[in-house]
Write a protein that holds these residues in place. Structure first.
Motif: not given
Length: 156
Positions: A59, A132, A136, A139-140, A142-143, A155-156
């Motif tokens: 990333s 999670q 997921k 994407s987990c 970001r939460n 940003s993922s």
């Protein structure tokens, strides 16, 4: 992570020591309670390695995330072998640091593997990090980031 690891050193897979507060500052932290003798741990650790690598090495910019391994191995040698054989390039609480037991109590660890995601204050974002990640994937994160109160252009 001042509240959780104040004044403590953590070790890397290569044996180097780092100041915990400096290494964990402004990051979402995953406390990974695990052991090399534990089959479910050995099953999940490669999944966590891939997740960690994707967030930090693939990333741009690298995600504000760090894993701290809290060992339930039977000896320092077992812990070191498990880290060398299976772990990502994350950090660990030294085997001989009695604070390992305090962390297990603080976060109510009754079974391993357990991945507890915490804010800088040590407050729990989720104690279901393992589930999670399996359900997921990336994407987990970001939460977790939203729950961590860390401003970051990620940003993922």
């Amino acid at each position: 992570m001042v509240d959780v690891f104040a004044g403590r050193l953590l070790v890397g897979r290569d044996g180097r020591s780092v100041d915990a507060e400096e290494a964990l500052q402004n990051k979402v932290v995953g406390l990974y309670f695990s052991a090399g003798w534990c089959a479910p741990c050995r099953d999940f650790t490669p999944v966590l390695c891939d997740f960690y690598t994707d967030l930090l090495e693939e990333s741009q910019p690298p995600a504000p995330f760090e894993v701290v391994f809290v060992s339930s191995d039977h000896s320092a040698e077992e812990m070191a072998g498990y880290m060398r054989a299976m772990h990502g390039d994350w950090l660990a609480l030294p085997f001989h640091d009695p604070y390992r037991h305090d962390l297990k109590k603080k976060y109510n660890i009754t079974a391993i593997p357990k991945l507890v995601i915490v804010k800088q204050t040590g407050e729990v974002i989720t104690d279901k990090g393992r589930k999670q990640i399996r359900d997921k994937g990336l994407s987990c994160f970001r939460n977790w980031l939203e729950g961590a109160d860390i401003f970051q252009n990620f940003s993922s």
